[in-house]
Design a protein around this motif. Structure first.
Motif, PDB file in Angstrom:
ATOM      1  N   ASP A  13       0.831  -1.208   0.000  1.00 17.46           N
ATOM      2  CA  ASP A  13       0.000   0.000   0.000  1.00 17.46           C
ATOM      3  C   ASP A  13       0.866   1.259   0.000  1.00 17.46           C
ATOM      4  O   ASP A  13       0.541   2.244  -0.661  1.00 17.46           O
ATOM      5  N   MET A  14       1.973   1.202   0.743  1.00 20.73           N
ATOM      6  CA  MET A  14       2.883   2.343   0.796  1.00 20.73           C
ATOM      7  C   MET A  14       3.486   2.614  -0.584  1.00 20.73           C
ATOM      8  O   MET A  14       3.595   3.770  -1.014  1.00 20.73           O
ATOM      9  N   ILE A  15       3.843   1.562  -1.314  1.00 17.85           N
ATOM     10  CA  ILE A  15       4.423   1.727  -2.650  1.00 17.85           C
ATOM     11  C   ILE A  15       3.404   2.344  -3.603  1.00 17.85           C
ATOM     12  O   ILE A  15       3.745   3.218  -4.404  1.00 17.85           O
ATOM     13  N   LYS A  16       2.152   1.928  -3.502  1.00 15.50           N
ATOM     14  CA  LYS A  16       1.112   2.508  -4.359  1.00 15.50           C
ATOM     15  C   LYS A  16       0.922   3.993  -4.060  1.00 15.50           C
ATOM     16  O   LYS A  16       0.769   4.806  -4.970  1.00 15.50           O
ATOM     17  N   GLU A  17       0.960   4.365  -2.784  1.00 17.12           N
ATOM     18  CA  GLU A  17       0.839   5.777  -2.406  1.00 17.12           C
ATOM     19  C   GLU A  17       2.038   6.577  -2.895  1.00 17.12           C
ATOM     20  O   GLU A  17       1.894   7.714  -3.368  1.00 17.12           O
ATOM     21  N   GLU A  18       3.236   5.990  -2.784  1.00 17.13           N
ATOM     22  CA  GLU A  18       4.441   6.673  -3.264  1.00 17.13           C
ATOM     23  C   GLU A  18       4.366   6.899  -4.768  1.00 17.13           C
ATOM     24  O   GLU A  18       4.709   7.981  -5.261  1.00 17.13           O
ATOM     25  N   ALA A  19       3.919   5.897  -5.514  1.00 18.73           N
ATOM     26  CA  ALA A  19       3.798   6.041  -6.966  1.00 18.73           C
ATOM     27  C   ALA A  19       2.771   7.111  -7.316  1.00 18.73           C
ATOM     28  O   ALA A  19       2.994   7.916  -8.236  1.00 18.73           O
ATOM     29  N   ASP A  20       1.668   7.160  -6.600  1.00 18.74           N
ATOM     30  CA  ASP A  20       0.655   8.197  -6.843  1.00 18.74           C
ATOM     31  C   ASP A  20       1.218   9.587  -6.555  1.00 18.74           C
ATOM     32  O   ASP A  20       0.955  10.539  -7.285  1.00 18.74           O
ATOM     33  N   THR A  21       1.999   9.692  -5.487  1.00 17.15           N
ATOM     34  CA  THR A  21       2.613  10.984  -5.153  1.00 17.15           C
ATOM     35  C   THR A  21       3.582  11.417  -6.252  1.00 17.15           C
ATOM     36  O   THR A  21       3.598  12.587  -6.647  1.00 17.15           O
ATOM     37  N   LEU A  22       4.378  10.484  -6.747  1.00 18.21           N
ATOM     38  CA  LEU A  22       5.319  10.820  -7.827  1.00 18.21           C
ATOM     39  C   LEU A  22       4.569  11.220  -9.092  1.00 18.21           C
ATOM     40  O   LEU A  22       4.986  12.161  -9.785  1.00 18.21           O
ATOM     41  N   ARG A  23       3.470  10.539  -9.396  1.00 17.00           N
ATOM     42  CA  ARG A  23       2.671  10.931 -10.563  1.00 17.00           C
ATOM     43  C   ARG A  23       2.149  12.360 -10.410  1.00 17.00           C
ATOM     44  O   ARG A  23       2.180  13.150 -11.355  1.00 17.00           O
ATOM     45  N   THR A  24       1.674  12.679  -9.215  1.00 14.50           N
ATOM     46  CA  THR A  24       1.149  14.020  -8.964  1.00 14.50           C
ATOM     47  C   THR A  24       2.247  15.071  -9.099  1.00 14.50           C
ATOM     48  O   THR A  24       2.048  16.121  -9.728  1.00 14.50           O
ATOM     49  N   LEU A  25       3.419  14.799  -8.541  1.00 13.29           N
ATOM     50  CA  LEU A  25       4.522  15.754  -8.634  1.00 13.29           C
ATOM     51  C   LEU A  25       5.000  15.923 -10.072  1.00 13.29           C
ATOM     52  O   LEU A  25       5.317  17.042 -10.506  1.00 13.29           O
ATOM     53  N   LEU A  26       5.068  14.836 -10.833  1.00 14.69           N
ATOM     54  CA  LEU A  26       5.470  14.947 -12.234  1.00 14.69           C
ATOM     55  C   LEU A  26       4.450  15.762 -13.023  1.00 14.69           C
ATOM     56  O   LEU A  26       4.815  16.525 -13.925  1.00 14.69           O
ATOM     57  N   ALA A  27       3.174  15.633 -12.673  1.00 19.53           N
ATOM     58  CA  ALA A  27       2.142  16.413 -13.364  1.00 19.53           C
ATOM     59  C   ALA A  27       2.244  17.889 -13.009  1.00 19.53           C
ATOM     60  O   ALA A  27       2.157  18.754 -13.883  1.00 19.53           O
ATOM     61  N   LYS A  28       2.451  18.189 -11.724  1.00 16.60           N
ATOM     62  CA  LYS A  28       2.491  19.586 -11.287  1.00 16.60           C
ATOM     63  C   LYS A  28       3.777  20.288 -11.702  1.00 16.60           C
ATOM     64  O   LYS A  28       3.753  21.445 -12.132  1.00 16.60           O
ATOM     65  N   ARG A  29       4.905  19.626 -11.558  1.00 16.35           N
ATOM     66  CA  ARG A  29       6.193  20.283 -11.769  1.00 16.35           C
ATOM     67  C   ARG A  29       6.677  20.254 -13.205  1.00 16.35           C
ATOM     68  O   ARG A  29       7.333  21.187 -13.659  1.00 16.35           O
ATOM     69  N   LEU A  30       6.363  19.177 -13.941  1.00 20.00           N
ATOM     70  CA  LEU A  30       6.875  19.050 -15.301  1.00 20.00           C
ATOM     71  C   LEU A  30       5.779  18.992 -16.354  1.00 20.00           C
ATOM     72  O   LEU A  30       6.065  18.918 -17.542  1.00 20.00           O
ATOM     73  N   GLY A  31       4.513  18.979 -15.926  1.00 20.59           N
ATOM     74  CA  GLY A  31       3.407  18.961 -16.877  1.00 20.59           C
ATOM     75  C   GLY A  31       3.172  17.608 -17.522  1.00 20.59           C
ATOM     76  O   GLY A  31       2.542  17.533 -18.572  1.00 20.59           O
ATOM     77  N   LEU A  32       3.658  16.539 -16.917  1.00 24.82           N
ATOM     78  CA  LEU A  32       3.490  15.191 -17.462  1.00 24.82           C
ATOM     79  C   LEU A  32       2.265  14.557 -16.811  1.00 24.82           C
ATOM     80  O   LEU A  32       2.346  14.009 -15.720  1.00 24.82           O
ATOM     81  N   LYS A  33       1.124  14.623 -17.496  1.00 23.94           N
ATOM     82  CA  LYS A  33      -0.139  14.235 -16.871  1.00 23.94           C
ATOM     83  C   LYS A  33      -0.686  12.909 -17.356  1.00 23.94           C
ATOM     84  O   LYS A  33      -1.607  12.383 -16.757  1.00 23.94           O
TER      85      LYS A  33
END
Length: 124
Positions: A5-25
């Motif tokens: 569950d922790m790994i899934k949350e970490e991956a979701d957080t990285l997806r969110t950061l990549l979308a916000k910071r680099l525009g990769l949505k």
């Protein structure tokens, strides 16, 4: 299996950061990292790839046993630290200044060449 569950949350957080910071949505985590290309250092790309691989392994119960939560957590922490340090406004400003600098240089080069041609023809 709390680390799954922790790994899934970490991956979701990285997806969110990549979308916000680099525009990769769009796309999976590994696809987003591939699209980021040179905008991310190699070490950060590798760290995000570790988390993406761990996320893929976490989907399968028998393969999830092979996961090393400390290695995944370390890679996640390094990637998040880098992504949070990216200043989106500064990147936009730098991009705009780069374009303006190129345009200004081109205008000066054309004016210089115009003056050279006019002198060469004896018109100035």
């Amino acid at each position: 299996m709390e680390h799954v569950d922790m790994i899934k949350e970490e991956a979701d957080t990285l997806r969110t950061l990549l979308a916000k910071r680099l525009g990769l949505k769009r796309g999976s985590l590994s696809r987003r990292v591939a699209k980021a290309g040179r905008r991310l250092p190699t070490a950060v790309r590798n760290d995000i790839a570790v988390v993406a691989e761990a996320e893929n392994l976490a989907r399968h119960p028998k393969l999830a046993i092979r996961l090393d939560p400390t290695a995944t957590k370390g890679a996640y922490d390094r990637a998040v630290a880098h992504l949070k340090a990216i200043d989106v406004a500064d990147r936009r400003k730098g991009f705009a200044l780069s374009i303006l600098g190129s345009v200004a240089f081109n205008i000066l080069a054309v004016i210089f060449l115009l003056i050279v041609v006019l002198r060469w023809r004896g018109l100035a």
